[in-house]
Design an enzyme around this catalytic site. Structure first.
Site, PDB file in Angstrom:
ATOM      1  N   ALA A  43       0.819  -1.213   0.000  1.00 22.89           N
ATOM      2  CA  ALA A  43       0.000   0.000   0.000  1.00 22.89           C
ATOM      3  C   ALA A  43       0.851   1.260   0.000  1.00 22.89           C
ATOM      4  CB  ALA A  43      -0.938  -0.005   1.214  1.00 22.89           C
ATOM      5  N   GLU A  55      -5.697   4.870  -1.771  1.00 23.68           N
ATOM      6  CA  GLU A  55      -6.347   5.806  -0.857  1.00 23.68           C
ATOM      7  C   GLU A  55      -5.672   7.173  -0.969  1.00 23.68           C
ATOM      8  OE1 GLU A  55      -6.406   8.003   2.901  1.00 23.68           O
ATOM      9  OE2 GLU A  55      -4.705   6.822   2.186  1.00 23.68           O
ATOM     10  N   LYS A 110      -3.964   9.324   0.667  1.00 26.18           N
ATOM     11  CA  LYS A 110      -2.610   9.665   1.115  1.00 26.18           C
ATOM     12  C   LYS A 110      -1.529   8.852   0.415  1.00 26.18           C
ATOM     13  CE  LYS A 110      -3.640   8.949   5.467  1.00 26.18           C
ATOM     14  NZ  LYS A 110      -5.106   8.790   5.397  1.00 26.18           N
ATOM     15  N   LYS A 111      -1.923   7.877  -0.398  1.00 26.74           N
ATOM     16  CA  LYS A 111      -0.937   6.968  -0.981  1.00 26.74           C
ATOM     17  C   LYS A 111      -0.167   7.634  -2.119  1.00 26.74           C
ATOM     18  CE  LYS A 111      -1.977   3.702   1.832  1.00 26.74           C
ATOM     19  NZ  LYS A 111      -2.947   4.397   2.681  1.00 26.74           N
ATOM     20  N   LEU A 112       0.842   6.926  -2.629  1.00 28.94           N
ATOM     21  CA  LEU A 112       1.761   7.487  -3.622  1.00 28.94           C
ATOM     22  C   LEU A 112       1.067   7.824  -4.936  1.00 28.94           C
ATOM     23  CD1 LEU A 112       4.694   5.065  -2.836  1.00 28.94           C
ATOM     24  CD2 LEU A 112       4.469   7.437  -2.096  1.00 28.94           C
TER      25      LEU A 112
END
Length: 402
Positions: free
Chosen positions: A182, A207, A209-211
């Site tokens: 994740a 999601e 906040k992910k990369l």
């Protein structure tokens, strides 16, 4: 009972920079154009929002990106993890090993799918799952090893695959290695392979906040196992005609944006890595702080920028540093992640009797000051200066009380 560890500074009202970015990647005109195109074509009642052509294209792009045999898109990484574990049909005595320092999601998924969560220690540099401690806790009841590429530091999957081969389950054969990527999408393993091609199955999250992100939620599973891929496709779409399933499909607009985000992922990751390396250079020489390991070749994506305070600062000293950063300098930080059984009631109850002292000590030294590649150079310089000054402030306090 869990101790509910603090994950944000108490002085949050004083923050100039938040405790973490609300969005990990960022959108450009290309993503906005993709959204407008989907909106325009889907407004026709003859066309609507059927996602398949877009999800198929996204999955094809993701298999090409990772080199895996299959990619199966989901509405979130969390549901994808649950469905992988459901495929295993875990019995109450079936064990799944995972690192005690982790996001709670994978551990809740193991419990929710009926297995027994077995916790192991992190290795002390990257805080990824320690292979030696995994071997200590592996047993004839082990069905899976759940490896997290923690906070963007990519672990070597091969030793765990070898370990699994040496400890087969008496009925099911070698435990499978499930990889939680994740926080490591786009990274490379020590072999140079893309994250997602090694292991039985790899879970990615998109999601916010992910990369990379697909409108705030979304996920993909990559695997080279055709039977698993076929079952996952049924599970996410009401089971086909003969099996149980539910609706966990990625939406049309998520897939459209995901195609663009994936095409830009390497550039976004490169910007993040460069920013993290410049921060490390700026913070070198602070005796009280252990900086993140410098792993070359895309092996560290710096989803978080991890700092470790001295052992004698563990707990109270770390909290003091977080609060000085917040109250005096306006810099937010987060503990990412606490030991799961100390911060979550269900995991604590399920893991009763398990104790990972190394994990507890490392987590008590951990803080992650805000990092994002789109911060201005001035903001980043101010944050680095604040970390240096706040650490000196806390060090003076500790010397005065010794």
């Amino acid at each position: 009972m869990p101790t509910n560890p603090a994950t944000v500074p108490r002085h949050i009202e004083a923050l100039r920079w938040p405790v973490e970015p609300a969005q990990g990647g960022w959108y450009t005109d290309a993503e906005h154009d993709a959204v407008r195109k989907v909106l325009a074509e889907s407004d026709d009642w003859r066309t609507g929002w059927k996602a398949v052509p877009y999800t198929d294209a996204f999955e094809e792009a993701f298999t090409a990106h990772t080199g895996a045999g299959h990619a199966v898109a989901f509405n979130s990484g969390g549901t994808a993890m649950e469905m992988i574990l459901r495929y295993l049909r875990l019995a109450p005595e079936d064990e799944v090993i995972s690192c005690a320092i982790n996001f709670v999601g994978p551990h809740i998924a193991v419990i929710g799918q009926g297995g027994r969560l077995v916790l192991a220690e992190p290795e002390p540099v990257t805080l990824n799952l320690d292979v030696a401690d995994t071997e200590r806790v592996i047993s004839p009841r082990t069905r899976a090893i759940l490896l997290t590429h923690w906070n963007g530091a990519v672990a070597d999957v091969r030793p765990l695959l070898d370990l699994a081969d040496r400890h087969p389950h008496p009925v099911h054969g070698p435990p499978v290695v499930i990889v939680d990527a994740a926080r490591a999408c786009g990274g490379r393993t020590p072999t140079g392979a893309r994250v997602g091609v090694e292991g039985w199955a790899t879970v990615f999250s998109f999601e916010s906040k992910k990369l990379m992100t697909t409108f705030g939620q979304g996920g993909v599973v990559t695997t080279n196992n055709s039977a698993l891929a076929e079952r996952l496709r049924r599970l996410r779409a009401y089971g086909g005609r003969d099996h149980w399933g539910t609706n966990q499909m990625m939406s049309k607009i998520q897939a459209a944006v995901g195609i663009v985000q994936l095409s830009r992922l390497d550039d976004m990751n490169s910007a993040r890595i460069s920013r993290a390396h410049r921060r490390t250079q700026a913070l070198e020489g602070i005796d009280e702080l252990t900086l993140p390991p410098a792993l070359g070749g895309g092996q560290h994506l710096y989803y978080r920028y991890n700092l470790l305070v001295p052992d004698e600062w563990a707990g109270g000293g770390r909290h003091k540093l977080m609060n000085v950063l917040a109250a005096t300098y306006g810099v937010g930080s987060i503990i990412s992640d606490p030991v799961t059984y100390l911060g979550h009631g269900l995991i604590s109850e399920h893991a009763s009797g398990q104790h990972c002292p190394r994990a507890e000590r490392l987590a008590a030294r951990l803080l992650c000051p805000i990092l994002h590649p789109r911060m201005s150079p001035g903001d980043e310089a101010a944050i680095c200066d604040a970390i240096r000054r706040a650490t000196a402030d806390v060090a003076r306090t500790h010397r005065a009380t010794d």
